[in-house]
Structures are given as C-alpha cells and as structure tokens.
Scaffold this active site. Sequence first.
Site, PDB file in Angstrom:
ATOM      1  N   ASP A 115      82.868 -11.074   5.592  1.00 14.37           N
ATOM      2  CA  ASP A 115      82.340 -12.207   4.866  1.00 14.37           C
ATOM      3  C   ASP A 115      82.812 -12.073   3.411  1.00 14.37           C
ATOM      4  O   ASP A 115      83.412 -11.069   3.020  1.00 14.37           O
ATOM      5  CB  ASP A 115      80.798 -12.253   4.983  1.00 14.37           C
TER       6      ASP A 115
HETATM    7  C1  GLC Z   1      79.839 -17.330   2.801  1.00 13.66           C
HETATM    8  C2  GLC Z   1      79.046 -17.280   4.076  1.00 13.66           C
HETATM    9  C3  GLC Z   1      79.877 -17.395   5.325  1.00 13.66           C
HETATM   10  C4  GLC Z   1      81.062 -18.298   5.061  1.00 13.66           C
HETATM   11  C5  GLC Z   1      81.946 -17.602   4.053  1.00 13.66           C
HETATM   12  C6  GLC Z   1      83.167 -18.442   3.677  1.00 13.66           C
HETATM   13  O1  GLC Z   1      79.376 -16.377   1.895  1.00 13.66           O
HETATM   14  O2  GLC Z   1      78.175 -16.166   4.257  1.00 13.66           O
HETATM   15  O3  GLC Z   1      79.027 -17.901   6.360  1.00 13.66           O
HETATM   16  O4  GLC Z   1      81.767 -18.531   6.266  1.00 13.66           O
HETATM   17  O5  GLC Z   1      81.250 -17.251   2.866  1.00 13.66           O
HETATM   18  O6  GLC Z   1      82.764 -19.594   3.012  1.00 13.66           O
END
Ligand code: GLC
Length: 713
Positions: free
Chosen positions: A262
Amino acid sequence: MKMSQLLESMTLKEKIGQLLQLAPFFFKHTLKGEVTGHMEDLGISAEDIFLAGSVLGIGGAKEMKELQTTYLAQSRHLIPLLFMADIIHGYRTIFPVPLALAGSFNTELVEATARTAAKEASVSGVHVTFSPMVDLVRDPRWGRVMESGGEDPFLNAVMAKAYVRGYQGDSLNNPFNVASCVKHFAAYGAPEGGRDYNTVDLSKRALYEWYLPAYEAALEEGAHMVMTAFNVVDGVPATGNQTLLKKLLREDWRFEGVIISDYSAVEEMIDHGYSADQKEAARQAIEATLDIEMMSACYIKHLEALVQEGRVDVTLIDEAVTRIVTLKEKLGLFENPFKTADETKEKTIHLAPEHRLLAKQAALESIVLLENDGVLPLNQACKIALIGPYAEERSILGPWSWQGRLDEAITLAEGLASQVFSEQMMIHQGCTLDGEIGDLEETIMIVQQADVCVLALGEPSHFSGEGGSRTNIKLPQEQERLALEVMATGTPTVLVLFNGRPLEIEHLTTQANAVLEAWFPGTEGGSALAEILFGHVNPSGKLPMSFPRNVGQIPVYYNHLNTGRPIKRSMYYRYESHYLDCSNEPLYPFGYGLSYSHFTLTDFSSPKHAKIGDPIQVSVTLTNQSERTGSTVVQLYVRDLSASVVRPVKELKAFKKVTLLPGEINTITLVLKAEAFSFYNQELRLVVEPGLFDLMVGLDSKSVLVKRLALTD
Ligand code: GLC
C-alpha cells in the site's frame, strides 16, 4: 523476447526500477522538466522516475498515452508502464459504495457493476484496479467499512469473487477487462478502536476464520494482484511479513501473481519499529516477496547496494520482475502499450445510458428499508416537505469515486421532482453539511403545511473512507436537532440516510414513521430513492453490517460466540453476559431489511441425519402475503453445537434472492456443501467434525426457523 533473455539484458538498476510505482505527477512534472518537491521528498532522481515500472492513477486516455509514449521513448527495453488505479465502485458511472452493494445480496448485479467499471476504466488507460477491498469489518467507527463487504466472511467471499469475475472476465487480453488487485492483505478491517492504520492484534484463529476467507476467495477466482495492508499481522507489518506473504500467500495458497505494497507502506515499516532504516525495509520486503513498492523509495535507493553487498539474492529481484513483466504480457501491453485507451471511446462509453441504468438498479437493490409504519410508499399526489442537507446534495457518490462527477449525480430532489408536480414539493435545507443551522422556524412551517416530510440527512462524504475514523457515529448534531424539531411537528416523517457506515440512530428511528438507508447510493441515487419512496420499486436491500444501538456496544455482530454465560434467564440476572445499560442485541441485525410486501417463511424441512460430505438440501416455503410484487433474501445459517473449537451461534452459509408476485407461494431450496460445516481446528486444519448442528433459515439473521441435523462420519 524470452523472459530469461530480457532479464539478462537488463541492468540491476533497470530491474529494480520495475519494482517502483509512482503517482503520475512525478512523470507529468518531469515531462515539463520541473523537479517536484515529491521527488526530493522521496530522494529519487529524474532517471529513477523513468525506470519505474508502474503508475498509480491516471487521468484519462490522453494523459495515459502521452505518458506511455514519453516513457517508452526513453526505455531501453520497451517494457511498457502498467497503469493502476482505485476503481472501487465504478469509474465515471458511480455505483453504490461496496458496503451498500453487498446488501443487494445479488452477486450477478455486483459482477455487472465491476464489468462496467472495468470497461469505463480500460478506455481511460487503466490496466489494474485496486479492488475488491475485502477486509471483514465489525467496527463502524472505522471510515473504510464503506469499501467492504461487511461483517460476514461468506458474503464477503462471494462478493469478492463477483468483483474479480466482473473486472477480469475471461481473459486479460480482452480489451475491456482489467486485472483485479485484492486488498488489503491482511485484516486491515480490524484496527483497534476503529482507528485507521491502528494496531491489528488477532489470534491466528481469528485471522484464518474471519479475515482470510475473502482474500482466498478472490485469489481462487483468479485475482492477479494482492495489495498488502498498512497494519501489522501478529506483530510484523504485513508488507514485510514472510509468514503472511512468502509462506501463506506464495507457498500455501500458490499465488504466482504480483504483490504490491500500500501507499508508502514499505517505508512505514520504520515507523512500525520493524525496520531500522530504508535499507533494512527494502531487504525485509523483498525477502517477503513483495514485488512492487508503491510511492516510497526503499527499493530504488537500496536494493542495488544490498545485492552488491551479498545481503539480498538477485534471484529475488529477478522473480519479482518476472511476475510484473508476466502481468504486462497477460494484459497484452507489449503488443499494444496503450491497450484500450481511446479518447473517442471515452466519450461514448463513460456514463453510457445502459451504465446509468445499471447504477440505478444497483442503488434500487442496495437501499434498505429499516422502518415503516405504513407511511411508505408515498401517495403520488401528496404534498411533500423535502428537508435536510441531503435534499439537493450532489455528494452522494461516496469516497473512492474519484472520476465520478458530482454534477452528473441525480439528487434526491431531482429524483422526486421527476415524479411529482413542482407545486407538490417544498424544499428546505434546514441545515448544511458543514454545520450551519438555517431558519428553523421556516423549516417547521413548511413541514407543518405538508402531508409528509422526507428528511434527507447523513454524514458528509469525508466522514467516511480512508482516514475517516470517528468516535461518535451519530449524525452531526445540527442534523440531530433538525430531525427532532421536524418530527415534533407530528407530520409523518420518512428519514432517508446518506452514510458510509452504520450510524447510532436509535433515538431517531423510534420517532420516524419510516427509515430508508441509502448509504452513498452513487450517480443514480436520487432517481432510485424516488422510485422506492413512491413504491414503483419495492425495496429489497439487506444489511451487510449490524447497526449498533450505541458506540459503546461496538463490536456487535451476528456471528458471535455464545460464551459460557449467555443470557438464559427471562428475568434479570446479573451474572450473565450483558450490559447494565444496554441490550446485547444490535439496533438492526445483519441480513435485516424490510419490504413493502409481507413475506413469511413456513414448512422448513431438512434431513435429520446425514453423512459428513453429503450435500445437504433444505427447503422452505416463502409466501408473499401482500398485493405487491417484492424481493427478499432467504438466508441459511448453520451452527455447530459442540466442536473441538467453539463455534459461532450462527454463520451464513447460503442465501437466495427471490422475487414473488402478489400472493405467490414458492418452495425455496438451498444446498449446503461439506465446507459449510468446516472450521479450523486447534491445529488450524480445516475439518468437519461429526455431531449436532442447527440449521436456520430466515429473512434476516435474527428471526429464524430452526432444524436439527446430526452429522456422522
Ligand atoms: C491508499 C489506500 C489503498 C489505495 C492506495 C492507492 O492509501 O489504502 O486502498 O489502493 O492508497 O491509492
């Protein structure tokens, strides 16, 4: 070119570049020659940027093609960029939030919404969606419950499969399919206190029983990617957790796809106190077989040195590059790096009429009727006072609807206006979503002149979603005040709620004549609500997550254990498991939702004896004792009365959504396969043990008919 040849021809730095994912502003600014603050923050060079293997988010076909063209012009091996984005509940056509969609209990519908989202996203240059989010949730203080499939592992799992089928279809080569990235692995939905990014501390059993099934289901359906969660699992950050990634995901579940972190989660292992520095974080993550580092620079800055120092085996990097390049090949990007990106197609496919129709159908099937004293459906000729901050509010798309446009959403007022003459409806906001109270006297006067008040209240959209944790899950206080004043007039009041989580609303629902849970219903929310309010469509949504009576009750969920001191006595007895000041029961249980029809279940029949492994077929008679066609969800629950590990008082194991004509009587059959009786024993092996079981059918998880079954070896 064969993979081995490609790897041989790449420098170590080029290989490591494939493991980096950056947001598009890096490329855009660099395209214009500006050096961004972000780049300095990450400590990466312009050269690093053009080694990156994938992009987080993109604004459309034109931007994607421009970026891909410029990137490939500087790429020695012409390995195309992979474009990934958060398409969570629609791309330009926005569907109800996933928590609402789960309440449709309609997997074909959910699959269709995912297929449509994939089609709209693919013509805008997206190759991978960071969806489905399948984190089981039991705590509505957490803002991201709106993204989830709710509190039940079975419902979460069947919905996860539906999303993956919808996104990926039969082949990634199909122009309108995108790869699915299931998230957040694992148990991100269990943060202590419902506070986003907080500690997750579960027994291994809880992890296996409750939180893992939906991820496993998505991978069984063929999801090509997994995103790691921000949290620790058993004290180790998921992003560098070898037990979770290398052992469970890769070895036990034989996952050969791409694992992505993430956002900046690799670097965050330092804050977790797991990595001493970026270099150690890089080593720990690559050894856990994490392939792509999203928006932090531990890999690009330190992996080369780690290999040269002999502290990381270059085969780990080769394996990661192989998985990433293989995904690019499956998507056909080497043949056509733009894949389906097409500005012309965007104009006809985005928000196509059939997509809007699907969005309306999705909202119709997700809206849940929680209370109704008969005031609904409304008489088409009645005089309506439409009151509240959501009366004319367009922000009903909910979080993670980034390409959705508020001006394309149908408000509740617009939906109602298409059903009644203008002189029939008086609209007054009463208060705003950001806390200002209006002229309450005027509001009350309008309400007093009306036959019925439709009171449109809810949380502002930003109260939900990532970072949207709340300790108070009531409506904003100015709305509470407005509601109580309106309902004190005595004008029949229909409370319509727009929210991303179960709210604390008992003090309101006891005074309202009807309550409709609309969640964040998406682009066609207002038109769907109007159809339901006037009875043109009979509500059929069910709750995928319990509504607590108050925040002190959290966590409250239906599939709980019985404890050694369940409430047995009819009279009050102190020494049983209950509160001094509140019932144990939620305000509304999982699976609950009313209809304008009156459905009854009778003649529940099931075998009394069966052998382990035999499919168990049960049947029940469903009757529509009303003059109105309606749909409902027949739910089948199982309880293992005594086992080597205590089992929940009930677990959903099958359901069927059924539509009955007025007066229609139908025998519904449901089949339980062997796995419906299985659980993880003390050695964490999936087993079915002989013994007595209760089988329960109901139209929610509370009021059920029960039959006993003896399972023998
Ligand atoms: C965010 C979220 C995740 C998302 C990623 C990209 O922090 O936790 O669910 O897909 O970043 O945007």
